[in-house]
Design a protein around this motif. Structure first.
Motif, mmCIF file in Angstrom:
data_model
loop_
_atom_site.group_PDB
_atom_site.id
_atom_site.type_symbol
_atom_site.label_atom_id
_atom_site.label_comp_id
_atom_site.label_asym_id
_atom_site.label_seq_id
_atom_site.Cartn_x
_atom_site.Cartn_y
_atom_site.Cartn_z
ATOM 1 N N MET A 1 0.817 -1.207 0.000
ATOM 2 C CA MET A 1 0.000 0.000 0.000
ATOM 3 C C MET A 1 0.858 1.267 0.000
ATOM 4 N N PHE A 2 1.965 1.254 0.746
ATOM 5 C CA PHE A 2 2.872 2.401 0.717
ATOM 6 C C PHE A 2 3.398 2.634 -0.696
ATOM 7 N N GLY A 3 3.697 1.547 -1.412
ATOM 8 C CA GLY A 3 4.184 1.683 -2.778
ATOM 9 C C GLY A 3 3.132 2.250 -3.711
ATOM 10 N N ARG A 4 1.889 1.800 -3.570
ATOM 11 C CA ARG A 4 0.820 2.309 -4.427
ATOM 12 C C ARG A 4 0.572 3.794 -4.185
ATOM 13 N N PHE A 149 5.744 1.535 -11.942
ATOM 14 C CA PHE A 149 6.454 0.464 -11.241
ATOM 15 C C PHE A 149 5.919 0.289 -9.824
ATOM 16 N N LEU A 150 5.749 1.389 -9.107
ATOM 17 C CA LEU A 150 5.305 1.298 -7.716
ATOM 18 C C LEU A 150 3.855 0.852 -7.609
ATOM 19 N N PRO A 252 13.979 4.386 -12.155
ATOM 20 C CA PRO A 252 12.801 4.050 -11.329
ATOM 21 C C PRO A 252 12.620 2.556 -11.094
ATOM 22 N N LEU A 253 13.221 1.711 -11.931
ATOM 23 C CA LEU A 253 13.050 0.272 -11.762
ATOM 24 C C LEU A 253 13.754 -0.241 -10.512
ATOM 25 N N ALA A 254 14.609 0.577 -9.920
ATOM 26 C CA ALA A 254 15.257 0.213 -8.659
ATOM 27 C C ALA A 254 14.648 0.950 -7.483
ATOM 28 N N SER A 255 13.519 1.636 -7.716
ATOM 29 C CA SER A 255 12.869 2.373 -6.634
ATOM 30 C C SER A 255 12.077 1.401 -5.756
ATOM 31 N N GLY A 256 11.489 1.950 -4.729
ATOM 32 C CA GLY A 256 10.727 1.126 -3.793
ATOM 33 C C GLY A 256 11.375 1.037 -2.438
#
Length: 364
Positions: A1-4, A149-150, A252-256
């Motif tokens: 949920m934090f990612g969304r 991504f997120l 961004p593919l390494a974000s999160g």
């Protein structure tokens, strides 16, 4: 949920960059500001009309720590991120530093990667003569990929990773088999007679439970920070303008790391301390953002003066590696352990509030 939630934010930023640039070119520089003002009014109307009201009293528990006053009251939640005293399943007491190293690692990680978007823009303008339009497209692409991504990829990675790290289909028991607490009726001592002198405990125990497979969140946090540093460093090898766009799409593919850190934090603290812990982590992230702007802004300008601005990316990578090493020291509390919460400060704050209330009543 934090990612969304963060993904939705990034999609809004991406759309704002595109719409703002188009409006400025078609209708003048004042138009984006006017549209922004109208957007704020629409947003406020929507919130007042559809977002339900939640009484703050419903979000606090009876044993929650009351908030202090003034500046130090604002920084009060940071205490949650310090070393916590735990009582183990065998009755021994020790300090747990997992939350402390998690916060320190996140501070270092944001210090390493928080300046990356700004650094890429400045590097592209210095080396490849990017215009403001090029930079808007670059940042819009970066935020768009990060948001997608997120919202869609990150939750699947976390869900699949937790299933892979899951060791038992049954939830963790509240009382482990080797717990010193009695489990049979005949093992429990009789209660004292009514009226007998009893001392109120100064500390209360709050169980720390961990979602099955949540260890993957910490694993993902470490590797995402490392990959983020590697991708940022690859910008130093860019020789053409489209290389910068490629980096902007891959970064961004390494974000999160930020939502993963909040997920790990909420599993390390009791339920009644989660709100303070999340607030404290937000303070840490903002502090790191302010710090990285000053430090790496100075580093970039210093290297740019000697014509070697690309060396700033290597400095980013070095700080990211330090952050990964710090996160390796972060661990979840031992299974069956309980956090000891000291209520001495709570009693002092309550006493201070009662004194102030009495003085106000007498004055009235």
């Amino acid at each position: 949920m934090f990612g969304r939630l963060q993904g939705v934010l990034m999609l809004g930023v991406s759309l704002g960059l595109i719409v703002g640039g188009v409006l400025a070119e078609k209708f003048g520089i004042k138009t984006p500001f006017e549209v922004a003002g109208a957007s704020f009014l629409i947003c406020t109307t929507y919130v007042l009309s559809f977002v339900p009201y939640i009484d703050p009293k419903d979000l606090s528990s009876d044993d929650a720590r009351p908030k202090g006053k003034g500046f130090f009251g604002f920084l009060g939640p940071l205490k949650v991120l310090g070393p916590q005293k735990m009582i183990l399943a065998d009755g021994r007491t020790k300090k747990h530093y997992g939350i402390f190293f998690l916060a320190l690692g996140i501070f270092t990680g944001v210090l390493a990667t928080g300046y990356a978007p700004t650094l890429i823009q400045m590097y592209s303008m210095t080396v490849f003569q990017f215009t403001s339009t090029n930079n808007s497209l670059l940042m819009s692409l970066n935020c768009l990929v990060r948001g997608l991504f997120l919202m869609f990829v990150f939750p699947r990675i976390i869900s699949s990773g937790r299933l892979a790290f899951k060791t038992d289909d049954q939830p963790l028991p509240d009382t482990p088999p080797d717990s010193p607490l009695p489990t049979e009726p005949h093992d429990i001592d009789p209660f004292p007679a009514p009226g007998a002198d009893q001392e109120e405990p100064t500390k209360s125990l709050k169980p720390v439970t961990m979602t099955q497979g949540a260890g993957f969140d910490l694993f993902f946090l470490r590797w995402s920070l490392l990959i983020d540093g590697i991708v940022t460093t690859s910008s130093a090898f860019a020789t053409q303008g489209w290389h910068i766009y490629l980096v902007g799409a891959l970064l961004p593919l390494a974000s999160g790391s930020a939502p993963a850190a909040k997920g790990v934090l909420t599993e390390m603290v009791p339920a009644n301390r989660k709100a303070d812990a999340l607030q404290a982590m937000t303070l840490v992230e903002y502090s790191a953002t302010f710090t990285t702007m000053g430090i790496f802004g100075f580093i970039f300008s210093s290297f740019a003066d000697i014509g070697k601005s690309y060396l700033t990316f290597y400095c980013n990578a070095a700080v990211a590696i330090v952050g990964v090493l710090i996160l390796l020291l972060s661990r979840f509390p031992p299974a069956g352990s309980e956090m000891i919460i000291d209520h001495s400060e709570t009693e002092a704050l309550l006493s201070e509030e009662d004194t102030d209330r009495t003085c106000n009543e007498e004055a009235a």
